[in-house]
Motif scaffolding. Structure first.
Motif, mmCIF file in Angstrom:
data_model
loop_
_atom_site.group_PDB
_atom_site.id
_atom_site.type_symbol
_atom_site.label_atom_id
_atom_site.label_comp_id
_atom_site.label_asym_id
_atom_site.label_seq_id
_atom_site.Cartn_x
_atom_site.Cartn_y
_atom_site.Cartn_z
ATOM 1 N N LEU A 87 3.812 4.037 11.574
ATOM 2 C CA LEU A 87 3.386 4.498 10.255
ATOM 3 C C LEU A 87 1.940 4.134 9.935
ATOM 4 C CD1 LEU A 87 6.506 3.690 8.042
ATOM 5 C CD2 LEU A 87 5.632 5.951 8.630
ATOM 6 N N HIS A 88 1.516 2.936 10.284
ATOM 7 C CA HIS A 88 0.203 2.487 9.813
ATOM 8 C C HIS A 88 -0.962 3.235 10.439
ATOM 9 C CE1 HIS A 88 -0.430 -0.045 13.392
ATOM 10 N NE2 HIS A 88 -1.672 -0.183 12.981
ATOM 11 N N SER A 89 -0.687 4.057 11.434
ATOM 12 C CA SER A 89 -1.763 4.848 12.042
ATOM 13 C C SER A 89 -1.960 6.187 11.321
ATOM 14 C CB SER A 89 -1.467 5.087 13.524
ATOM 15 O OG SER A 89 -0.291 5.854 13.668
ATOM 16 N N GLU A 90 -1.084 6.496 10.375
ATOM 17 C CA GLU A 90 -1.169 7.742 9.605
ATOM 18 C C GLU A 90 -2.062 7.565 8.379
ATOM 19 O OE1 GLU A 90 0.361 10.762 10.204
ATOM 20 O OE2 GLU A 90 1.057 9.927 12.112
ATOM 21 N N SER A 91 -2.480 8.661 7.795
ATOM 22 C CA SER A 91 -3.253 8.595 6.557
ATOM 23 C C SER A 91 -2.331 8.188 5.412
ATOM 24 C CB SER A 91 -3.896 9.941 6.236
ATOM 25 O OG SER A 91 -2.918 10.881 5.822
ATOM 26 N N ARG A 92 -2.914 7.611 4.378
ATOM 27 C CA ARG A 92 -2.104 7.197 3.217
ATOM 28 C C ARG A 92 -1.367 8.377 2.617
ATOM 29 N NH1 ARG A 92 -5.484 2.733 -0.276
ATOM 30 N NH2 ARG A 92 -5.737 1.266 1.431
ATOM 31 N N GLU A 93 -2.045 9.518 2.544
ATOM 32 C CA GLU A 93 -1.422 10.699 1.961
ATOM 33 C C GLU A 93 -0.221 11.156 2.787
ATOM 34 O OE1 GLU A 93 -2.492 15.226 0.489
ATOM 35 O OE2 GLU A 93 -4.107 13.898 1.132
ATOM 36 N N ASN A 94 -0.355 11.194 4.102
ATOM 37 C CA ASN A 94 0.765 11.585 4.961
ATOM 38 C C ASN A 94 1.919 10.604 4.840
ATOM 39 O OD1 ASN A 94 -0.445 13.891 5.918
ATOM 40 N ND2 ASN A 94 -1.149 12.971 7.823
ATOM 41 N N THR A 140 0.833 -1.204 0.000
ATOM 42 C CA THR A 140 0.000 0.000 0.000
ATOM 43 C C THR A 140 0.869 1.257 0.000
ATOM 44 O OG1 THR A 140 -1.790 -1.141 1.141
ATOM 45 C CG2 THR A 140 -1.793 1.246 1.271
ATOM 46 N N CYS A 141 1.938 1.236 0.775
ATOM 47 C CA CYS A 141 2.860 2.373 0.807
ATOM 48 C C CYS A 141 3.462 2.626 -0.571
ATOM 49 C CB CYS A 141 3.998 2.119 1.798
ATOM 50 S SG CYS A 141 3.511 2.184 3.525
ATOM 51 N N ILE A 142 3.896 1.573 -1.223
ATOM 52 C CA ILE A 142 4.504 1.700 -2.549
ATOM 53 C C ILE A 142 3.488 2.235 -3.549
ATOM 54 C CG2 ILE A 142 5.509 0.405 -4.475
ATOM 55 C CD1 ILE A 142 6.725 -1.473 -2.269
ATOM 56 N N GLU A 143 2.286 1.671 -3.551
ATOM 57 C CA GLU A 143 1.250 2.101 -4.494
ATOM 58 C C GLU A 143 0.831 3.546 -4.248
ATOM 59 O OE1 GLU A 143 -1.741 -0.875 -3.984
ATOM 60 O OE2 GLU A 143 -0.636 -2.348 -5.154
ATOM 61 N N SER A 144 0.667 3.930 -2.991
ATOM 62 C CA SER A 144 0.267 5.306 -2.665
ATOM 63 C C SER A 144 1.351 6.302 -3.059
ATOM 64 C CB SER A 144 -0.027 5.434 -1.167
ATOM 65 O OG SER A 144 -1.099 4.625 -0.798
ATOM 66 N N THR A 145 2.590 5.936 -2.828
ATOM 67 C CA THR A 145 3.716 6.795 -3.194
ATOM 68 C C THR A 145 3.793 6.938 -4.711
ATOM 69 O OG1 THR A 145 4.902 6.149 -1.190
ATOM 70 C CG2 THR A 145 6.219 7.105 -2.971
ATOM 71 N N ALA A 146 3.639 5.843 -5.421
ATOM 72 C CA ALA A 146 3.674 5.880 -6.888
ATOM 73 C C ALA A 146 2.557 6.762 -7.435
ATOM 74 C CB ALA A 146 3.563 4.466 -7.443
ATOM 75 N N ARG A 147 1.372 6.631 -6.873
ATOM 76 C CA ARG A 147 0.232 7.433 -7.323
ATOM 77 C C ARG A 147 0.523 8.922 -7.132
ATOM 78 N NH1 ARG A 147 -3.379 5.228 -4.272
ATOM 79 N NH2 ARG A 147 -3.602 3.442 -5.639
ATOM 80 N N LEU A 148 1.073 9.277 -5.989
ATOM 81 C CA LEU A 148 1.371 10.676 -5.696
ATOM 82 C C LEU A 148 2.483 11.218 -6.607
ATOM 83 C CD1 LEU A 148 0.110 12.636 -3.676
ATOM 84 C CD2 LEU A 148 1.955 12.113 -2.118
ATOM 85 N N LEU A 149 3.437 10.365 -6.947
ATOM 86 C CA LEU A 149 4.533 10.761 -7.839
ATOM 87 C C LEU A 149 4.144 10.712 -9.311
ATOM 88 C CD1 LEU A 149 7.564 8.975 -6.140
ATOM 89 C CD2 LEU A 149 7.165 11.437 -6.299
#
Length: 79
Positions: free
Chosen positions: A56-63, A19-28
């Motif tokens: 980390l997992h308690s933060e929002s995906r965007e953060n 999820t971290c990788i996918e969210s980061t890729a989407r933002l980039l």
């Protein structure tokens, strides 16, 4: 009868990493493959995401994604 399926913690953490990788890729605006290779090259997954899963997992995906982009850029610069 309801069944409760228990997922091993290692699988939960790896799903979070994905999820971290996918969210980061989407933002980039790039592919998850590109982000994975960049993170792998600097050790971000093994040295940052997995060890800090609990906080980390308690933060929002965007953060999380914004923080990972900042960290990734810094670690790549330090190479």
């Amino acid at each position: 009868m309801d069944y409760i399926v228990e997922i091993p913690q290692a699988q939960v953490v790896m799903a979070f990493v994905a999820t971290c990788i996918e969210s980061t890729a989407r933002l980039l605006g790039t592919t998850y493959q590109n982000v994975y290779q960049r993170m792998k090259r600097v050790g971000l997954i093994e040295r940052y995401i997995i060890p800090h899963y609990e906080s980390l997992h308690s933060e929002s995906r965007e953060n999380i994604a914004n923080g990972l982009i900042e960290c990734l850029n810094q670690w790549e610069t330090a190479e």
